[in-house]
Design a protein around this motif. Structure first.
Motif, PDB file in Angstrom:
ATOM      1  N   PRO A  32      -9.841  44.410  21.343  1.00 19.89           N
ATOM      2  CA  PRO A  32      -9.147  43.215  21.825  1.00 19.89           C
ATOM      3  C   PRO A  32      -7.656  43.226  21.554  1.00 19.89           C
ATOM      4  CG  PRO A  32     -10.449  42.724  19.869  1.00 19.89           C
ATOM      5  CD  PRO A  32     -10.836  44.100  20.322  1.00 19.89           C
ATOM      6  N   GLY A  33      -7.195  44.008  20.593  1.00 19.55           N
ATOM      7  CA  GLY A  33      -5.795  43.968  20.211  1.00 19.55           C
ATOM      8  C   GLY A  33      -4.839  44.328  21.326  1.00 19.55           C
ATOM      9  N   GLU A  34      -5.189  45.322  22.173  1.00 16.28           N
ATOM     10  CA  GLU A  34      -4.256  45.799  23.177  1.00 16.28           C
ATOM     11  C   GLU A  34      -4.013  44.785  24.287  1.00 16.28           C
ATOM     12  OE1 GLU A  34      -4.246  50.530  23.594  1.00 16.28           O
ATOM     13  OE2 GLU A  34      -6.103  49.581  24.191  1.00 16.28           O
ATOM     14  N   THR A  35      -5.065  44.083  24.685  1.00 19.73           N
ATOM     15  CA  THR A  35      -4.951  43.232  25.864  1.00 19.73           C
ATOM     16  C   THR A  35      -4.748  41.762  25.537  1.00 19.73           C
ATOM     17  OG1 THR A  35      -7.343  43.043  25.911  1.00 19.73           O
ATOM     18  CG2 THR A  35      -6.356  44.791  27.244  1.00 19.73           C
ATOM     19  N   GLU A  36      -4.849  41.359  24.265  1.00 13.23           N
ATOM     20  CA  GLU A  36      -4.736  39.945  23.933  1.00 13.23           C
ATOM     21  C   GLU A  36      -3.750  39.738  22.786  1.00 13.23           C
ATOM     22  OE1 GLU A  36      -9.336  38.871  24.902  1.00 13.23           O
ATOM     23  OE2 GLU A  36      -8.074  37.402  23.982  1.00 13.23           O
ATOM     24  N   ILE A  37      -2.511  40.191  23.022  1.00 12.02           N
ATOM     25  CA  ILE A  37      -1.488  40.074  21.985  1.00 12.02           C
ATOM     26  C   ILE A  37      -1.192  38.615  21.658  1.00 12.02           C
ATOM     27  CG2 ILE A  37       0.940  40.593  21.486  1.00 12.02           C
ATOM     28  CD1 ILE A  37       0.629  43.169  23.002  1.00 12.02           C
ATOM     29  N   GLU A  38      -1.400  37.738  22.630  1.00 13.75           N
ATOM     30  CA  GLU A  38      -1.103  36.320  22.413  1.00 13.75           C
ATOM     31  C   GLU A  38      -2.239  35.580  21.707  1.00 13.75           C
ATOM     32  OE1 GLU A  38      -3.758  36.515  25.842  1.00 13.75           O
ATOM     33  OE2 GLU A  38      -2.064  37.700  25.133  1.00 13.75           O
ATOM     34  N   THR A  39      -3.275  36.316  21.348  1.00 12.52           N
ATOM     35  CA  THR A  39      -4.449  35.678  20.729  1.00 12.52           C
ATOM     36  C   THR A  39      -4.092  34.982  19.428  1.00 12.52           C
ATOM     37  OG1 THR A  39      -5.888  37.372  21.649  1.00 12.52           O
ATOM     38  CG2 THR A  39      -6.768  36.089  19.827  1.00 12.52           C
ATOM     39  N   ASP A  40      -4.582  33.794  19.228  1.00 12.73           N
ATOM     40  CA  ASP A  40      -4.422  33.098  17.951  1.00 12.73           C
ATOM     41  C   ASP A  40      -5.804  32.821  17.367  1.00 12.73           C
ATOM     42  OD1 ASP A  40      -5.439  30.992  19.387  1.00 12.73           O
ATOM     43  OD2 ASP A  40      -3.555  29.901  19.522  1.00 12.73           O
ATOM     44  N   ARG A  41      -5.840  32.229  16.210  1.00 15.26           N
ATOM     45  CA  ARG A  41      -7.111  32.025  15.523  1.00 15.26           C
ATOM     46  C   ARG A  41      -8.097  31.187  16.338  1.00 15.26           C
ATOM     47  NH1 ARG A  41      -6.958  33.591  10.222  1.00 15.26           N
ATOM     48  NH2 ARG A  41      -4.898  33.978   9.358  1.00 15.26           N
ATOM     49  N   ARG A  42      -7.594  30.161  16.982  1.00 13.92           N
ATOM     50  CA  ARG A  42      -8.498  29.287  17.750  1.00 13.92           C
ATOM     51  C   ARG A  42      -9.177  30.057  18.867  1.00 13.92           C
ATOM     52  NH1 ARG A  42      -7.971  27.004  22.385  1.00 13.92           N
ATOM     53  NH2 ARG A  42      -5.746  27.475  22.476  1.00 13.92           N
ATOM     54  N   ILE A  43      -8.401  30.862  19.602  1.00 12.71           N
ATOM     55  CA  ILE A  43      -8.964  31.627  20.712  1.00 12.71           C
ATOM     56  C   ILE A  43      -9.975  32.647  20.187  1.00 12.71           C
ATOM     57  CG2 ILE A  43      -8.416  33.276  22.544  1.00 12.71           C
ATOM     58  CD1 ILE A  43      -5.727  31.880  22.862  1.00 12.71           C
ATOM     59  N   VAL A  44      -9.655  33.286  19.069  1.00 13.28           N
ATOM     60  CA  VAL A  44     -10.564  34.279  18.502  1.00 13.28           C
ATOM     61  C   VAL A  44     -11.863  33.618  18.063  1.00 13.28           C
ATOM     62  CG1 VAL A  44     -10.909  35.885  16.589  1.00 13.28           C
ATOM     63  CG2 VAL A  44      -8.760  35.891  17.826  1.00 13.28           C
ATOM     64  N   ARG A  45     -11.750  32.449  17.412  1.00 12.60           N
ATOM     65  CA  ARG A  45     -12.965  31.751  16.978  1.00 12.60           C
ATOM     66  C   ARG A  45     -13.818  31.355  18.185  1.00 12.60           C
ATOM     67  NH1 ARG A  45      -9.459  28.929  13.151  1.00 12.60           N
ATOM     68  NH2 ARG A  45      -9.783  29.793  11.056  1.00 12.60           N
ATOM     69  N   ASP A  46     -13.164  30.902  19.259  1.00 11.33           N
ATOM     70  CA  ASP A  46     -13.898  30.552  20.475  1.00 11.33           C
ATOM     71  C   ASP A  46     -14.607  31.781  21.040  1.00 11.33           C
ATOM     72  OD1 ASP A  46     -13.063  27.961  20.256  1.00 11.33           O
ATOM     73  OD2 ASP A  46     -11.470  28.114  21.767  1.00 11.33           O
ATOM     74  N   ARG A  47     -13.908  32.911  20.998  1.00 15.63           N
ATOM     75  CA  ARG A  47     -14.489  34.149  21.521  1.00 15.63           C
ATOM     76  C   ARG A  47     -15.685  34.594  20.673  1.00 15.63           C
ATOM     77  NH1 ARG A  47     -15.553  36.674  26.061  1.00 15.63           N
ATOM     78  NH2 ARG A  47     -15.585  38.946  25.850  1.00 15.63           N
ATOM     79  N   ILE A  48     -15.546  34.469  19.352  1.00 12.08           N
ATOM     80  CA  ILE A  48     -16.647  34.825  18.457  1.00 12.08           C
ATOM     81  C   ILE A  48     -17.861  33.950  18.742  1.00 12.08           C
ATOM     82  CG2 ILE A  48     -17.417  34.695  16.053  1.00 12.08           C
ATOM     83  CD1 ILE A  48     -14.637  35.666  15.221  1.00 12.08           C
ATOM     84  N   SER A  49     -17.621  32.660  18.922  1.00 10.40           N
ATOM     85  CA  SER A  49     -18.717  31.726  19.218  1.00 10.40           C
ATOM     86  C   SER A  49     -19.407  32.104  20.523  1.00 10.40           C
ATOM     87  CB  SER A  49     -18.175  30.300  19.296  1.00 10.40           C
ATOM     88  OG  SER A  49     -19.192  29.395  19.646  1.00 10.40           O
ATOM     89  N   LEU A  50     -18.601  32.452  21.541  1.00 11.45           N
ATOM     90  CA  LEU A  50     -19.151  32.831  22.840  1.00 11.45           C
ATOM     91  C   LEU A  50     -19.990  34.106  22.741  1.00 11.45           C
ATOM     92  CD1 LEU A  50     -19.132  32.233  25.923  1.00 11.45           C
ATOM     93  CD2 LEU A  50     -17.159  33.749  26.089  1.00 11.45           C
ATOM     94  N   LEU A  51     -19.455  35.095  22.004  1.00 15.33           N
ATOM     95  CA  LEU A  51     -20.175  36.370  21.861  1.00 15.33           C
ATOM     96  C   LEU A  51     -21.485  36.183  21.098  1.00 15.33           C
ATOM     97  CD1 LEU A  51     -17.150  38.705  21.024  1.00 15.33           C
ATOM     98  CD2 LEU A  51     -18.537  38.757  23.107  1.00 15.33           C
ATOM     99  N   LYS A  52     -21.464  35.327  20.083  1.00 13.82           N
ATOM    100  CA  LYS A  52     -22.692  35.071  19.328  1.00 13.82           C
ATOM    101  C   LYS A  52     -23.756  34.426  20.212  1.00 13.82           C
ATOM    102  CE  LYS A  52     -20.969  34.810  14.575  1.00 13.82           C
ATOM    103  NZ  LYS A  52     -20.755  33.954  13.377  1.00 13.82           N
TER     104      LYS A  52
END
Length: 404
Positions: A160-180
């Protein structure tokens, strides 16, 4: 989304390990040997190793200030792309080291996650790896993206690092929730699939990474599972129906284990490990040609204990006897002490392995040595499980595979 890089230029790297109360110099060298193989698998070449004796890791830079200056000098003079630490770094340590060395900093966990990112083939495996990567990145987000802007990919950057440089904690947590949620849905589907396999006996291949599980799977099931002399060649669980004589059973090839296996991966690959949990019989494959195979056995047993299957019936398959080499001592050498590295295969059989009796066998899956004996061993174990489950089927399967 994870990228699958097929051709990766070898990236110059250096390795860093520490000697402490838990690991002496010999053990550190063994760990760094494995870390070098991991680096090679990820697409890197190791230019140098740095080892320092520290009782307590520096909370800011893990290693001492003098040693980190030594590493900095070597990195700048030799155009090093990544510095890889054998132990897991805290987010603070990783950021501080990056500021000093001005290159990518990885720890063992990050490196293994990167290899998994390369190896994931199916959508399910990629989802599992992506979840593990995000959970690993979450505490490391602060100050991370600024240095990623000037990186060009390579080891540790597939994710995810290469394509989502603008990622912040909220977006990452949302993504983790979605993946789970996605994995939970897939887990239910896979659980249904396992339930639909009927009453066939289930056998699972387990073992350290790169011990020859997939090669053995190909030989016994006459299938074409991907096998390669690299770590973690297999990520996706492969299940095949195998028939010995006229006795059918299901054989699954699972992801290999490794020392210091990241907890994020153990959690993400829960469904993959369910194949091991639900198996009736485990075939613990061991690379006896590896000088540290006893440590590998302990590592695998520890993980099996962690997932609650240590009491399951297990056969030990000592593989790669064709590659086993004995260190010899000259007759006039009166100084060298004889140790286990001087044991022949026959001598090993009379050590602690003797206690296993018929539950251990020595084979070469690649050269097909002792495979008839291996098949008889597996047949007997599977037959005993099947007959105990269905006593009325006893007459269907002879007690001896040779009767066919």
């Amino acid at each position: 989304m994870l990228e699958k890089n097929q051709n990766i230029e070898h990236e110059k790297t250096v390795l860093v390990g520490v000697i402490n109360q838990q690991q002496n110099e010999k053990k550190v060298q063994e760990y760094l040997d494995e870390l070098e193989f991991l680096t090679y698998t990820a697409g890197g070449s190791v230019e140098k190793r740095f080892i320092q004796k520290v009782d307590t890791p520096n909370p800011k830079t893990y290693i001492g200030s003098g040693k980190i200056k030594e590493v900095e000098a070597f990195v700048s003079e030799n155009d090093i792309g990544s510095v890889i630490f054998d132990d897991e770094l805290s987010a603070v340590q990783q950021r501080n080291i990056e500021k000093i060395l001005r290159c990518k900093i990885l720890d063992r966990t990050g490196l293994i996650l990167d290899i998994f990112a390369q190896r994931a083939q199916t959508s399910y495996a990629r989802t599992q790896v992506e979840l593990a990567q995000y959970e690993y990145l979450l505490p490391r987000l602060t100050g991370l993206w600024t240095h990623l802007e000037r990186q060009r990919g390579g080891i540790g950057m597939r994710g995810p690092g290469e394509t989502e440089i603008e990622t912040d904690r909220r977006i990452v947590r949302d993504r983790i929730s979605l993946l789970k949620k996605k994995l939970t849905k897939i887990d239910r589907q896979m659980g249904t699939q396992r339930g639909n396999r009927g009453a066939l006996v289930r056998v699972a291949l387990v073992g350290y990474t790169n011990v020859g599980k997939s090669t053995l799977m190909n030989v016994i099931s006459k299938s074409d599972v991907f096998a390669e002399n690299k770590l973690f060649a297999t990520l996706d669980t492969t299940v095949r129906k195998v028939v010995l004589g006229n006795l059918p059973f299901l054989l699954s090839d699972t992801v290999g284990f490794i020392r210091k296996l990241p907890t994020q991966l153990v959690e993400s690959f829960k469904s993959t490990l369910d194949e091991v949990r639900e198996a009736d019989l485990l075939l613990h494959v061991v690379d006896i040609s590896h000088p540290n195979f006893e440590d590998h056995i302990d590592s695998v047993n520890s993980i099996l204990s962690d997932i609650g299957v240590s009491e399951k019936e297990t056969l030990i398959i000592f593989n790669k006897i064709d590659q086993y080499q004995v260190e010899t001592i000259d007759e006039d050498d009166l100084m060298t002490e004889r140790t286990s590295k001087h044991y022949s295969i026959d001598e090993w059989k009379h050590t602690w392995m003797q206690k296993m009796g018929k539950n251990a066998i020595f084979i070469s899956a690649l050269n097909k040595e002792n495979l008839d004996e291996f098949r008889r061993l597996v047949y007997d174990a599977v037959r005993n499980i099947h007959v105990s489950r269905f006593p009325y089927n006893n007459f269907l399967y002879p007690e001896n595979l040779d009767e066919y």
